[in-house]
Design a protein around this motif. Structure first.
Motif, PDB file in Angstrom:
ATOM      1  N   VAL A 115       0.836  -1.208   0.000  1.00  0.00           N
ATOM      2  CA  VAL A 115       0.000   0.000   0.000  1.00  0.00           C
ATOM      3  C   VAL A 115       0.867   1.252   0.000  1.00  0.00           C
ATOM      4  CG1 VAL A 115      -1.742   1.313   1.276  1.00  0.00           C
ATOM      5  CG2 VAL A 115      -1.945  -1.175   1.102  1.00  0.00           C
ATOM      6  N   MET A 116       1.897   1.291   0.850  1.00  0.00           N
ATOM      7  CA  MET A 116       2.763   2.478   0.924  1.00  0.00           C
ATOM      8  C   MET A 116       3.446   2.770  -0.409  1.00  0.00           C
ATOM      9  SD  MET A 116       4.524   2.208   4.615  1.00  0.00           S
ATOM     10  CE  MET A 116       3.928   3.224   5.937  1.00  0.00           C
ATOM     11  N   ASN A 117       3.785   1.713  -1.141  1.00  0.00           N
ATOM     12  CA  ASN A 117       4.424   1.901  -2.442  1.00  0.00           C
ATOM     13  C   ASN A 117       3.452   2.446  -3.497  1.00  0.00           C
ATOM     14  OD1 ASN A 117       6.993   1.144  -1.650  1.00  0.00           O
ATOM     15  ND2 ASN A 117       6.626  -1.011  -2.089  1.00  0.00           N
ATOM     16  N   LYS A 118       2.174   2.426  -3.201  1.00  0.00           N
ATOM     17  CA  LYS A 118       1.159   2.944  -4.130  1.00  0.00           C
ATOM     18  C   LYS A 118       0.704   4.354  -3.745  1.00  0.00           C
ATOM     19  CE  LYS A 118       0.836  -0.952  -6.423  1.00  0.00           C
ATOM     20  NZ  LYS A 118       1.285  -1.073  -7.784  1.00  0.00           N
ATOM     21  N   ILE A 119       1.334   4.939  -2.755  1.00  0.00           N
ATOM     22  CA  ILE A 119       1.003   6.306  -2.345  1.00  0.00           C
ATOM     23  C   ILE A 119       2.055   7.231  -2.941  1.00  0.00           C
ATOM     24  CG2 ILE A 119       0.725   7.894  -0.397  1.00  0.00           C
ATOM     25  CD1 ILE A 119      -0.197   5.464   1.267  1.00  0.00           C
ATOM     26  N   TYR A 120       1.587   8.212  -3.714  1.00  0.00           N
ATOM     27  CA  TYR A 120       2.471   9.147  -4.394  1.00  0.00           C
ATOM     28  C   TYR A 120       2.257  10.557  -3.872  1.00  0.00           C
ATOM     29  CZ  TYR A 120       2.522   5.198  -7.616  1.00  0.00           C
ATOM     30  OH  TYR A 120       2.630   3.949  -8.144  1.00  0.00           O
ATOM     31  N   LEU A 121       3.281  11.372  -4.025  1.00  0.00           N
ATOM     32  CA  LEU A 121       3.162  12.780  -3.663  1.00  0.00           C
ATOM     33  C   LEU A 121       2.975  13.572  -4.956  1.00  0.00           C
ATOM     34  CD1 LEU A 121       3.266  14.713  -1.255  1.00  0.00           C
ATOM     35  CD2 LEU A 121       5.671  15.045  -1.729  1.00  0.00           C
ATOM     36  N   ILE A 122       1.761  14.066  -5.159  1.00  0.00           N
ATOM     37  CA  ILE A 122       1.428  14.836  -6.359  1.00  0.00           C
ATOM     38  C   ILE A 122       0.721  16.110  -5.907  1.00  0.00           C
ATOM     39  CG2 ILE A 122       0.146  14.853  -8.537  1.00  0.00           C
ATOM     40  CD1 ILE A 122       0.351  11.776  -8.540  1.00  0.00           C
ATOM     41  N   ARG A 123       1.162  17.230  -6.432  1.00  0.00           N
ATOM     42  CA  ARG A 123       0.610  18.544  -6.063  1.00  0.00           C
ATOM     43  C   ARG A 123       0.689  18.787  -4.557  1.00  0.00           C
ATOM     44  NH1 ARG A 123      -4.865  18.872  -9.842  1.00  0.00           N
ATOM     45  NH2 ARG A 123      -3.863  18.127 -11.742  1.00  0.00           N
ATOM     46  N   VAL A 144      -1.412  10.890  -2.445  1.00  0.00           N
ATOM     47  CA  VAL A 144      -2.573  10.387  -3.190  1.00  0.00           C
ATOM     48  C   VAL A 144      -2.338   8.951  -3.642  1.00  0.00           C
ATOM     49  CG1 VAL A 144      -3.244  12.684  -4.038  1.00  0.00           C
ATOM     50  CG2 VAL A 144      -1.717  11.262  -5.409  1.00  0.00           C
ATOM     51  N   MET A 145      -3.433   8.309  -4.020  1.00  0.00           N
ATOM     52  CA  MET A 145      -3.389   6.985  -4.635  1.00  0.00           C
ATOM     53  C   MET A 145      -4.117   7.083  -5.970  1.00  0.00           C
ATOM     54  SD  MET A 145      -3.964   4.457  -1.406  1.00  0.00           S
ATOM     55  CE  MET A 145      -3.234   3.047  -2.251  1.00  0.00           C
ATOM     56  N   LEU A 146      -3.620   6.356  -6.962  1.00  0.00           N
ATOM     57  CA  LEU A 146      -4.193   6.416  -8.296  1.00  0.00           C
ATOM     58  C   LEU A 146      -5.348   5.437  -8.456  1.00  0.00           C
ATOM     59  CD1 LEU A 146      -0.917   6.663 -10.390  1.00  0.00           C
ATOM     60  CD2 LEU A 146      -2.379   8.512  -9.549  1.00  0.00           C
ATOM     61  N   ASP A 147      -6.257   5.798  -9.367  1.00  0.00           N
ATOM     62  CA  ASP A 147      -7.447   4.976  -9.602  1.00  0.00           C
ATOM     63  C   ASP A 147      -7.091   3.543  -9.966  1.00  0.00           C
ATOM     64  OD1 ASP A 147      -6.460   5.620 -12.151  1.00  0.00           O
ATOM     65  OD2 ASP A 147      -8.348   6.483 -12.864  1.00  0.00           O
ATOM     66  N   ARG A 148      -6.091   3.341 -10.822  1.00  0.00           N
ATOM     67  CA  ARG A 148      -5.755   1.979 -11.259  1.00  0.00           C
ATOM     68  C   ARG A 148      -5.207   1.132 -10.111  1.00  0.00           C
ATOM     69  NH1 ARG A 148      -1.631   4.844 -14.192  1.00  0.00           N
ATOM     70  NH2 ARG A 148       0.272   4.782 -12.975  1.00  0.00           N
ATOM     71  N   ASP A 149      -4.425   1.746  -9.210  1.00  0.00           N
ATOM     72  CA  ASP A 149      -3.892   1.006  -8.067  1.00  0.00           C
ATOM     73  C   ASP A 149      -5.011   0.632  -7.094  1.00  0.00           C
ATOM     74  OD1 ASP A 149      -1.297   1.255  -9.083  1.00  0.00           O
ATOM     75  OD2 ASP A 149      -0.937   3.117  -7.988  1.00  0.00           O
ATOM     76  N   LEU A 150      -5.910   1.579  -6.856  1.00  0.00           N
ATOM     77  CA  LEU A 150      -7.042   1.307  -5.965  1.00  0.00           C
ATOM     78  C   LEU A 150      -7.932   0.218  -6.558  1.00  0.00           C
ATOM     79  CD1 LEU A 150      -7.790   4.984  -4.961  1.00  0.00           C
ATOM     80  CD2 LEU A 150      -7.115   3.154  -3.387  1.00  0.00           C
ATOM     81  N   ALA A 151      -8.196   0.303  -7.857  1.00  0.00           N
ATOM     82  CA  ALA A 151      -9.045  -0.701  -8.518  1.00  0.00           C
ATOM     83  C   ALA A 151      -8.422  -2.090  -8.372  1.00  0.00           C
ATOM     84  CB  ALA A 151      -9.233  -0.341  -9.989  1.00  0.00           C
ATOM     85  N   GLU A 152      -7.108  -2.164  -8.551  1.00  0.00           N
ATOM     86  CA  GLU A 152      -6.423  -3.457  -8.410  1.00  0.00           C
ATOM     87  C   GLU A 152      -6.575  -3.997  -6.986  1.00  0.00           C
ATOM     88  OE1 GLU A 152      -1.870  -5.181  -8.479  1.00  0.00           O
ATOM     89  OE2 GLU A 152      -2.297  -3.348  -9.594  1.00  0.00           O
ATOM     90  N   MET A 153      -6.421  -3.114  -6.000  1.00  0.00           N
ATOM     91  CA  MET A 153      -6.556  -3.554  -4.607  1.00  0.00           C
ATOM     92  C   MET A 153      -7.976  -4.007  -4.288  1.00  0.00           C
ATOM     93  SD  MET A 153      -4.331  -0.829  -2.455  1.00  0.00           S
ATOM     94  CE  MET A 153      -2.938  -0.058  -3.226  1.00  0.00           C
TER      95      MET A 153
END
Length: 179
Positions: A17-25, A29-38
Motif C-alpha cells: 500500500v505504501m508503495n502505491k502512495i504518491y506525492l502529487i501537487r 494520493v493513490m491512483l485509480d488503477r492502483d485502488l481498482a487493483e486492490m
C-alpha cells in the motif's frame, strides 16, 4: 450454472500500500488503477462508480492528473506507453479513498479502505514523531553550542588561574623606576 472466476488478489501488505502512495501537487494520493487493483475491480468500474457519485468527490478528495504529471509518473514507475488506459488517471487523497468505501459497497472494498486509512494514519503519526525528534535535536544542538562556549570560558579561566603571573621586578632602594 457457470462458475464465476475471480482474479487472485495480491497480498495487501503495508509495504504494498505504501508503495502505491504518491506525492502529487503536494498531497499524498493513490491512483485509480492502483485502488481498482486492490479492490479487485477494473479501473473503469471504479471510475464509473465515482462519476455516478461525483458530488461525494470534491477537488480536495480527488483530481485528474494533467499530461505533465502523468508523464512524470510514467517515467518514475516505468509504465509502458503501450496498453493500459489512454485516459489521464484520477488521484484520490486520503479523504477520497475513505469516500470510495461508500460508492464501492463490497466487503473487499470496505476491508481494503480500512487498511489504507490505517496506513495513511500511521504515515501521519510517523511524520509527527519525526518532527518532534527534529525539534528536540535542534534544541539539543543549541544547548550544546551554548555549553561549548561556557566550557571554553571555564577552561580559559582555569588556565589563567593555573598560569603563574609573570614576575614583576620590584626595585628596592632609593632610585626611582626608569621608564
Amino acid at each position: 450454472m457457470a462458475k464465476e472466476t475471480k482474479k487472485s488478489q495480491p497480498a495487501l501488505t503495508d509495504e504494498v500500500v505504501m508503495n502505491k502512495i504518491y506525492l502529487i501537487r503536494g498531497q499524498k494520493v493513490m491512483l485509480d488503477r492502483d485502488l481498482a487493483e486492490m479492490y479487485g475491480v477494473e479501473t473503469r468500474i471504479l471510475n464509473q462508480a465515482v462519476k455516478r457519485n461525483r458530488e461525494r468527490f470534491p477537488k480536495d478528495f480527488m483530481f485528474q492528473l494533467n499530461n505533465k504529471e502523468s508523464e512524470n509518473l510514467k517515467s518514475q514507475i516505468v509504465i509502458s506507453s503501450w496498453g493500459g488506459s489512454r485516459k489521464l488517471p484520477f488521484a484520490f487523497t486520503e479523504q477520497g479513498v475513505a469516500m470510495l468505501s461508500s460508492v464501492l459497497n463490497s466487503a473487499v472494498a470496505i476491508q481494503v479502505n480500512i487498511r489504507i486509512i490505517r496506513i495513511f494514519t500511521k504515515m501521519r503519526e510517523m511524520l509527527l514523531t519525526n518532527k518532534d525528534i527534529l525539534l528536540k535535536l535542534e534544541k539539543l544542538e543549541k544547548d550544546v553550542t551554548t555549553s561549548k562556549q561556557d566550557i571554553a570560558n571555564i577552561f580559559e579561566a582555569l588556565k589563567q588561574l593555573l598560569t603563574p603571573p609573570a614576575e614583576k621586578r620590584i626595585r628596592i632602594g632609593f632610585k626611582p623606576d626608569e621608564a
